[in-house]
Design a protein around this motif. Structure first.
Motif, PDB file in Angstrom:
ATOM      1  N   ILE A   1      21.231  76.778 201.893  1.00  0.00           N
ATOM      2  CA  ILE A   1      20.862  76.590 200.488  1.00  0.00           C
ATOM      3  C   ILE A   1      19.795  77.619 200.151  1.00  0.00           C
ATOM      4  O   ILE A   1      18.667  77.540 200.645  1.00  0.00           O
ATOM      5  N   GLN A   2      20.171  78.611 199.349  1.00  0.00           N
ATOM      6  CA  GLN A   2      19.234  79.655 198.931  1.00  0.00           C
ATOM      7  C   GLN A   2      18.726  79.298 197.533  1.00  0.00           C
ATOM      8  O   GLN A   2      19.528  79.138 196.614  1.00  0.00           O
ATOM      9  N   ARG A   3      17.418  79.210 197.419  1.00  0.00           N
ATOM     10  CA  ARG A   3      16.831  78.669 196.191  1.00  0.00           C
ATOM     11  C   ARG A   3      15.723  79.578 195.675  1.00  0.00           C
ATOM     12  O   ARG A   3      14.911  80.080 196.459  1.00  0.00           O
ATOM     13  N   VAL A   4      15.686  79.755 194.348  1.00  0.00           N
ATOM     14  CA  VAL A   4      14.598  80.483 193.685  1.00  0.00           C
ATOM     15  C   VAL A   4      14.101  79.624 192.542  1.00  0.00           C
ATOM     16  O   VAL A   4      14.899  79.154 191.717  1.00  0.00           O
ATOM     17  N   ARG A   5      12.792  79.402 192.486  1.00  0.00           N
ATOM     18  CA  ARG A   5      12.185  78.619 191.386  1.00  0.00           C
ATOM     19  C   ARG A   5      10.962  79.364 190.878  1.00  0.00           C
ATOM     20  O   ARG A   5      10.236  79.982 191.652  1.00  0.00           O
ATOM     21  N   ARG A   6      10.756  79.283 189.572  1.00  0.00           N
ATOM     22  CA  ARG A   6       9.589  79.925 188.986  1.00  0.00           C
ATOM     23  C   ARG A   6       9.069  79.087 187.811  1.00  0.00           C
ATOM     24  O   ARG A   6       9.847  78.545 187.016  1.00  0.00           O
ATOM     25  N   VAL A   7       7.755  78.996 187.702  1.00  0.00           N
ATOM     26  CA  VAL A   7       7.129  78.438 186.503  1.00  0.00           C
ATOM     27  C   VAL A   7       7.201  79.501 185.418  1.00  0.00           C
ATOM     28  O   VAL A   7       6.998  80.687 185.682  1.00  0.00           O
ATOM     29  N   GLY A   8       7.489  79.091 184.200  1.00  0.00           N
ATOM     30  CA  GLY A   8       7.582  80.053 183.099  1.00  0.00           C
ATOM     31  C   GLY A   8       9.014  80.194 182.621  1.00  0.00           C
ATOM     32  O   GLY A   8       9.828  79.279 182.738  1.00  0.00           O
ATOM     33  N   ARG A   9       9.329  81.365 182.104  1.00  0.00           N
ATOM     34  CA  ARG A   9      10.605  81.592 181.449  1.00  0.00           C
ATOM     35  C   ARG A   9      11.715  81.961 182.431  1.00  0.00           C
ATOM     36  O   ARG A   9      11.471  82.379 183.564  1.00  0.00           O
ATOM     37  N   VAL A  10      12.957  81.826 181.947  1.00  0.00           N
ATOM     38  CA  VAL A  10      14.128  82.157 182.755  1.00  0.00           C
ATOM     39  C   VAL A  10      14.060  83.609 183.216  1.00  0.00           C
ATOM     40  O   VAL A  10      14.491  83.935 184.332  1.00  0.00           O
ATOM     41  N   ALA A  11      13.505  84.477 182.376  1.00  0.00           N
ATOM     42  CA  ALA A  11      13.417  85.894 182.729  1.00  0.00           C
ATOM     43  C   ALA A  11      12.622  86.103 184.028  1.00  0.00           C
ATOM     44  O   ALA A  11      12.957  86.991 184.826  1.00  0.00           O
ATOM     45  N   GLU A  12      11.595  85.303 184.242  1.00  0.00           N
ATOM     46  CA  GLU A  12      10.809  85.426 185.469  1.00  0.00           C
ATOM     47  C   GLU A  12      11.623  84.995 186.677  1.00  0.00           C
ATOM     48  O   GLU A  12      11.569  85.619 187.735  1.00  0.00           O
ATOM     49  N   MET A  13      12.379  83.925 186.534  1.00  0.00           N
ATOM     50  CA  MET A  13      13.267  83.496 187.607  1.00  0.00           C
ATOM     51  C   MET A  13      14.339  84.548 187.870  1.00  0.00           C
ATOM     52  O   MET A  13      14.652  84.869 189.029  1.00  0.00           O
ATOM     53  N   GLU A  14      14.879  85.126 186.804  1.00  0.00           N
ATOM     54  CA  GLU A  14      15.927  86.134 186.936  1.00  0.00           C
ATOM     55  C   GLU A  14      15.424  87.352 187.702  1.00  0.00           C
ATOM     56  O   GLU A  14      16.140  87.896 188.558  1.00  0.00           O
ATOM     57  N   SER A  15      14.210  87.776 187.443  1.00  0.00           N
ATOM     58  CA  SER A  15      13.641  88.912 188.172  1.00  0.00           C
ATOM     59  C   SER A  15      13.538  88.606 189.659  1.00  0.00           C
ATOM     60  O   SER A  15      13.854  89.453 190.510  1.00  0.00           O
ATOM     61  N   ALA A  16      13.132  87.389 189.995  1.00  0.00           N
ATOM     62  CA  ALA A  16      13.028  86.998 191.401  1.00  0.00           C
ATOM     63  C   ALA A  16      14.405  86.911 192.055  1.00  0.00           C
ATOM     64  O   ALA A  16      14.575  87.284 193.220  1.00  0.00           O
TER      65      ALA A  16
END
Length: 609
Positions: free
Chosen positions: A41-56
């Motif tokens: 299970i590969q997971r990425v989470r970020r506080v803030g906007r979708v754009a920040e998650m997308e960059s990660a």
């Protein structure tokens, strides 16, 4: 009050999930996350906007042919990455969730006793561990999700994947919207059709209690009694272009300017065919309306204000007593049922939990005459109602409602005419005259939109303030309420609204040179009363901002600023007067630099209490 999107395909689903989350941003959120199966299970989470998650996601080169994604609006636990979705249990189960699990504390204690360790403060992590607990016993994700749904109390929509079952996405719904998107050799799960409309127009709306298993080749659904069911497949009329900004800076701006068309579309059938009661509201509407002796409107937020306007219309045009209540208050009080009362629920999304639960309560009390006014076809509230009138506002993305409100207003006026006609109180001559008034409403809205440059000048002054009062009388008092709500929602200026006659009973103590006072002043029978209330404000050094009809006799003077709206349009005047207060809120927020479309702490579809 957040967004879910999931996909299973023979291609990389990460771009699908990311784009789906972007299309759900309008719902309001404070963090975003994604999980795919790819050797783990590969997971990425970020506080803030979708754009920040997308960059990660791009930095980590995340890829997978099955995955789930989510935008979270914090309820249990603060806005932190550990509280963001998806939540994972034992590196085997990943879950995304909308709603609130009311018995999460009891379930948490049970799971801790079973040896589970919690990493977040959320109620959602309980779901992940429960599903893992049952999955360990059966190795069947569909069955484990069904058993978990039976343990949960509250409102929820969930999407689930299991590392050792890469051929299945499971989902469950209770009180929160969840739809299945059907493709060719690929399928999708989402909380809103807009999240998957770029991939497919074929959708299946799940019902309360449903649990679904989604595979590449097909879909299985069981109902609340765990019986296999076939849910109807619809072809969505929503276009991918509907969620594009086009030439506008914000969705709210776009939707304000779409109101002439939205209102014209909503009343098109009425204008073309007259007040055909059964065609407009449902096959049995004439009989229902003829036999009722009262109306009860249940709604929340902006829709509640539309109901307050409707009270004047239904009582004035149809001569039927009308009460208006907030859904979340009605459902928790002892009310006296009246089988001959028409219960009208108003909801833009058709999924507003407060309103849905109020409708259920009304039906429990024996109210069989129910009518829904809604903008989203096949949503929960219309499905639970005997009669339905669909507004035709098109998709509304901005959190602060605009075109949904004005289309609700014209729908409610149509309802007043329909009740009057069913009761024999609407002569052919009067019907023709009323339809003629309706025909001019889109033009009046456009006229009001043309006032935007003048409203912008006012916004320059309002942007410097921290408090404001809105005043109206009679049928325009709800417009004052709506104006205050819009201003506080998106500019964060504290604003309150009062019937103008209430000034001397308390609010006048707040008035000084730093408190702008907005007055809705149509050229109606109460105009002279409103002018007297304005004098009370000026005598205390207050500054007045007056929206007056073109044919009202107002002159600007020191401390009195006037914008002239279209000529007085009789009982339909509140619709035209709504436009300038929307514009004032929008341009004030713009000057203050707030996030117009996604105001803090708010969400578009309120599916929690």
């Amino acid at each position: 009050m957040c967004g879910i999107v999931a996909a299973i395909a023979d291609r990389n689903v990460v771009p699908i999930l990311t784009e789906g989350l972007k299309r759900l941003e309008y719902r309001g959120y404070d963090s975003a996350g994604i999980a795919v199966l790819n050797g783990g299970i590969q997971r990425v989470r970020r506080v803030g906007r979708v754009a920040e998650m997308e960059s990660a996601v791009k930095a980590e080169n995340l890829q997978g042919i099955l995955g789930i994604a989510h935008t979270r609006w914090a309820t249990h636990g603060g806005v932190t990455e550990p509280n963001a979705h998806p939540h994972v249990s034992s590196n085997e189960i990943a879950v995304v969730h909308n709603g609130i699990i009311e018995n999460h504390e009891a379930q948490r204690a049970r799971l801790i006793a079973l040896g589970y360790v919690f990493q977040s403060q959320t109620d959602t992590e309980v779901i992940a561990h429960l599903i893992h607990h049952y999955y360990a016993q059966s190795k069947n994700l569909f069955e484990a999700t069904q058993r978990t749904a039976a343990d949960m109390h509250g409102a929820y929509a969930i999407g689930v994947v299991a590392l050792s079952d890469p051929e299945t996405i499971a989902g469950a719904r209770m009180g929160c919207p969840l739809v299945v998107g059907l493709g060719e050799g690929e399928n999708f799960l989402a909380s809103d059709v807009s999240a998957v409309i770029a991939e497919t127009k074929r959708v299946m709306y799940l019902e309360d209690g449903d649990v679904v298993a989604i595979h590449r080749s097909g879909v299985e659904v069981v109902d609340k009694d765990r019986r296999k069911v076939d849910r109807k497949i619809y072809v969505s009329q929503l276009s991918a272009d509907a969620v594009d900004l086009g030439v506008y800076q914000h969705y709210m701006q776009k939707e304000i300017h779409e109101q002439p068309r939205a209102v014209a579309d909503t009343i098109e059938g009425v204008i073309d065919n007259g007040v055909d009661v059964d065609t407009l509201f449902g096959d049995s509407a004439t009989g229902v309306f003829r036999d009722i002796d009262a109306v009860l409107v249940l709604a929340s937020g902006t829709s509640y204000y539309a109901g307050l306007v409707a009270k004047y219309w239904i009582e004035g045009v149809a001569g039927i007593r009308t009460d208006v209540e907030l859904g979340h208050e009605y459902r928790y009080r002892d009310s006296i049922a009246n089988p001959r009362q028409l219960v009208v629920t108003i909801s833009q999304s058709g999924e507003t939990l407060d309103t849905m639960e109020a409708l259920k309560r009304a039906k429990e009390l024996g109210h069989g005459n129910t009518l829904s006014i809604c903008n989203v076809r096949e949503s929960a509230i219309p499905r639970a109602s005997r009669l339905v009138f669909y507004t035709r506002a098109g998709m509304e993305i901005g959190v602060a409602s605009t075109k949904a409100f004005t289309t609700q207003l014209v729908s409610l006026y149509t309802l007043a005419l329909a009740i009057a006609k069913a009761k024999g109180k609407l002569t052919a001559e009067r019907e023709a005259a009323e339809l003629e008034q309706l025909r001019f409403v889109p033009g009046s809205i456009q006229h009001a939109l043309n006032l935007e440059p003048q409203v912008q000048a006012w916004a320059e002054r309002f942007a410097q303030k921290e408090h404001a009062l809105f005043l109206g009388r009679g049928i325009h008092y709800p417009v004052a309420l709506e104006g205050a709500l819009k201003l506080k929602e998106i500019s964060y200026i504290h604003a309150e609204a009062y019937p103008a006659g209430e000034l001397k009973h308390g609010p006048l103590a707040l008035v000084d040179s730093n408190m702008p006072v907005v007055v809705i002043a149509p050229n109606d029978a109460l105009l002279e009363k409103v002018k007297s209330n304005m004098q009370e404000v000026r005598a205390r050094g207050g500054e007045l901002y007056v929206f007056a009809d073109l044919d009202s006799h107002f002159t600007e003077s020191e401390g009195v600023h006037v914008i002239r709206t279209p000529r007085y349009s009789g009982v339909l005047s509140p619709i035209a007067h709504t436009i300038p207060v929307q514009l004032l809120a929008y341009h004030t927020a713009l000057k203050r630099g707030t996030d117009v479309d996604k105001p803090r702490n708010l969400a578009k579809s309120v599916t929690v209490e």
